[in-house]
Enzyme design. Structure first.
Site, PDB file in Angstrom:
ATOM      1  N   LYS A 132       0.846  -1.183   0.000  1.00 38.12           N
ATOM      2  CA  LYS A 132       0.000   0.000   0.000  1.00 38.12           C
ATOM      3  C   LYS A 132       0.889   1.243   0.000  1.00 38.12           C
ATOM      4  CE  LYS A 132      -3.769   1.953   2.867  1.00 38.12           C
ATOM      5  NZ  LYS A 132      -4.575   1.682   4.077  1.00 38.12           N
ATOM      6  N   SER A 168      -9.246   1.537   3.371  1.00 40.58           N
ATOM      7  CA  SER A 168      -8.461   2.323   2.442  1.00 40.58           C
ATOM      8  C   SER A 168      -7.436   1.515   1.655  1.00 40.58           C
ATOM      9  CB  SER A 168      -7.734   3.424   3.225  1.00 40.58           C
ATOM     10  OG  SER A 168      -6.859   2.866   4.196  1.00 40.58           O
ATOM     11  N   SER A 182      -9.514  -0.933   7.349  1.00 42.01           N
ATOM     12  CA  SER A 182      -8.865  -0.739   6.056  1.00 42.01           C
ATOM     13  C   SER A 182      -8.071  -1.930   5.547  1.00 42.01           C
ATOM     14  CB  SER A 182      -7.969   0.500   6.097  1.00 42.01           C
ATOM     15  OG  SER A 182      -8.758   1.662   6.183  1.00 42.01           O
TER      16      SER A 182
END
Length: 608
Positions: free
Chosen positions: A105, A180, A204
């Protein structure tokens, strides 16, 4: 974008270079141990794995379903893989992650790639060093394919950023992949890497896992270091893996959990670590387990009913395989979950401390707002955080209520003698891209510090993944790993997206023929875009006599109602939904030609 330019360069430079014995091993849906076995036996190299994944990204991230999961392609991925291949040949592998391609990420610091949090205002920023978990993975021999898109600065659960735009769900690109860490979730589900790393402040990791038919673990607060992960809330942040299988998830856990002097929250982490997380891969872990199903999160009315039905079916399967699943309600739980988040009260100061210490090009959220270099979807959340940061009275009340929540959950588990709580990760299925997602139960673990694991529970009737989540007492992460592994063994819940098939061992289109005395024709399903191309001929009729051509689902040997009308004329193309694809492939669709004289010509559709 840098991602596109680098990927095109890779593919152009290596288009004419054959991959030795490339078809002897297909990375598609392969586990990390399977990849290690293939490398050990000489059936594939790390470099070849990287090439396969880069080709898949080229085929499905920008083209085909256009998932838009990748934000940055690592320009050194092939070089690193080749070096690790030489090291393997000369010295042997470092361990189970040697040469394994993964994605990160883009809020994980990397000294050799930009770390942007998805914000245009951070474009091109390269941190001075790796974050702790990145450093551990690199030392273990992992190859970073690239960085994935995220909800900008991790401030949401849909995955949209000013630098990356909207990421799409590989199971239904009309829908969001969760956030996210949605870029990581979509990338791992679509086989752009062996596994991936995300971060979880309120769901997330777990929401993208649920939305993409993956496993995702939020570890107990303090079990893994937050160093080098752009913060959202120091009280709630954790980093961790998303994977297609539990054996892959624990392989990443072994490399990333433990004490880190740079993160005081992890001071006692080593006391809670097993020798290896693999020791919790127990097939019989469900036998005698006592699990509490939180029924207040299982409404039957729309839009909750579809997800609730899948979760209840999963709970029934747990019962069938030895678990004692009891329905429980917890008075006051929902009220506490609504008033225990501290994200708005910590975000601005936490992220500004990171920006200053890293010498980033951006200095504050106020500066970000003034610059306008952020995605409009984040405007309200950024401004709300700036406004609430100074409200220390409410912040302290929320910290106290978090303690109340923890006590309530522990008392509930003790009273009912529970090993874990069960509930849906999301109470409704993923919304369409551009819409705000609601229905999350992420607060339960994030606001209490409990560990929680999201597992694939099944699919809605239209083929959208649903996740079931288990939460346990602090530092009882191993029990969750055991339950999830046992669930994986009995339920076999993983199903790859139809839109991103293997480029080596599968076909990108399926062909069908129409079987009827007076209808001939061909149909072709283009899998990456899920488009049905058709060419139909009817004998004994002029085209002017034809009113419409419709598709029907077979019901108990008869023709059910219309599910889709083909465009006017006998040639064309039309999108087809997940449920109808399943019917088409299973031979359960029929075709009907309607004429002006109200006559019908009927035929079966058969896969060639």
């Amino acid at each position: 974008m840098l991602r596109n330019a680098l990927l095109l360069l890779f593919l152009a430079l290596h288009a004419g270079i054959a991959m030795p014995d490339a078809t002897t091993f297909d990375a598609f849906e392969a586990s990390i141990p399977e990849m290690q076995s293939a490398m050990r036996e000489g059936r594939v190299t790390s470099e070849q794995l990287v090439r396969q994944y880069l080709e898949r990204i080229g085929a499905y991230d920008d083209a085909g379903p256009a998932l838009n999961a990748m934000l940055i392609i690592n320009p050194r991925a092939l070089e690193v893989a080749r070096r690790l291949d030489r090291e393997r040949a000369e010295q042997g592998p470092r361990g189970p992650l040697h040469g394994i391609p993964i994605v990160l990420k883009d809020n994980y610091d990397t000294f050799d790639m930009p770390t942007t949090a998805g914000a245009i205002a951070m474009d091109g920023f390269v941190p001075p060093d790796d974050g702790y978990q990145v450093r551990r993975l690199r030392a273990a021999g992992a190859v970073f394919i690239g960085k994935t898109n995220l909800h900008e600065f991790a401030r949401g659960i849909e995955t949209v950023s000013s630098l990356g735009g909207w990421t799409r769900n590989p199971y239904d690109p009309r829908r969001n992949p969760g956030g996210s860490s949605g870029g990581t979730g979509a990338a791992v589900a679509a086989n752009f890497a062996a596994a991936g790393m995300g971060s979880d402040t309120c769901g997330s990791i777990r929401i993208p896992a649920a939305n993409n038919n993956l496993f995702g673990l939020r570890v107990t607060q303090g079990l893994s270091s937050r160093d080098g992960i752009i913060p959202l809330s120091h009280t709630q942040d954790v980093g961790g893996p998303l994977a297609r299988s539990m054996i892959d998830l624990v392989t990443l856990l072994d490399a990333t959990t433990g004490a880190d002097p740079a993160d005081p929250q992890t001071a006692d982490a080593d006391a809670h670590l097993p020798a290896t997380w693999h020791e919790y891969l127990l097939e019989d872990a469900l036998d005698g387990a006592r699990l509490g199903l939180l029924t207040e999160f299982l409404r039957t009315a729309a839009p909750y009913g579809e997800v609730s039905g899948v979760v209840r079916a999963a709970a029934a399967t747990l019962r069938e395989h030895g678990a004692d699943v009891v329905d429980i309600e917890v008075a006051g739980l929902s009220e506490l979950l609504r008033s225990t988040s501290v994200i708005d009260y910590e975000f601005t100061t936490d992220v500004e401390a990171y920006l200053e210490s890293s010498a980033a090009p951006l200095r504050s959220i106020a500066e970000l707002l003034e610059s306008g270099r952020y995605h409009e979807a984040l405007d309200t959340r950024y401004r709300r955080s700036v406004a609430r940061a100074a409200d220390q009275a409410e912040y302290q009340k929320r910290l106290q209520r978090r303690e109340d929540l923890t006590r309530l959950l522990l008392d509930t588990m003790d009273r009912h003698q529970l090993d874990a709580l069960i509930y849906p990760t999301l109470r409704i299925k993923p919304v369409f891209v551009g819409e705000p997602q609601h229905g999350s139960v992420c607060q339960l673990a994030a606001h209490s510090g409990f560990p929680a694991i999201a597992m694939p529970a099944g699919f809605t009737p239209d083929g959208v993944p649903v996740g079931i989540e288990l939460a346990a007492r602090p530092f009882d992460d191993g029990r969750l790993v055991a339950f999830a592994y046992a669930w994986e063994r009995v339920a076999a819940p993983r199903r790859a997206p139809l839109r991103t098939p293997s480029l080596l061992g599968d076909t990108l289109s399926w062909r069908f023929v129409i079987d009827a005395p007076s209808i001939t024709g061909r149909l072709r399903l283009e899998r990456p875009t899920q488009t049905l191309h058709y060419d139909v001929e009817v004998t004994g009729l002029d085209e002017d006599d034809i009113v419409s051509v419709t598709l029907h689902r077979a019901a108990a040997g008869t023709y059910g109602p219309v599910i889709m009308r083909l465009d006017e004329g006998l040639q064309g193309a039309i999108p087809i939904g997940n449920a109808h694809v399943d019917d088409l492939v299973s031979g359960n669709l029929r075709i009907v030609v309607h004429t002006r004289g109200r006559k019908e010509v009927r035929g079966q559709i058969e896969k060639r």
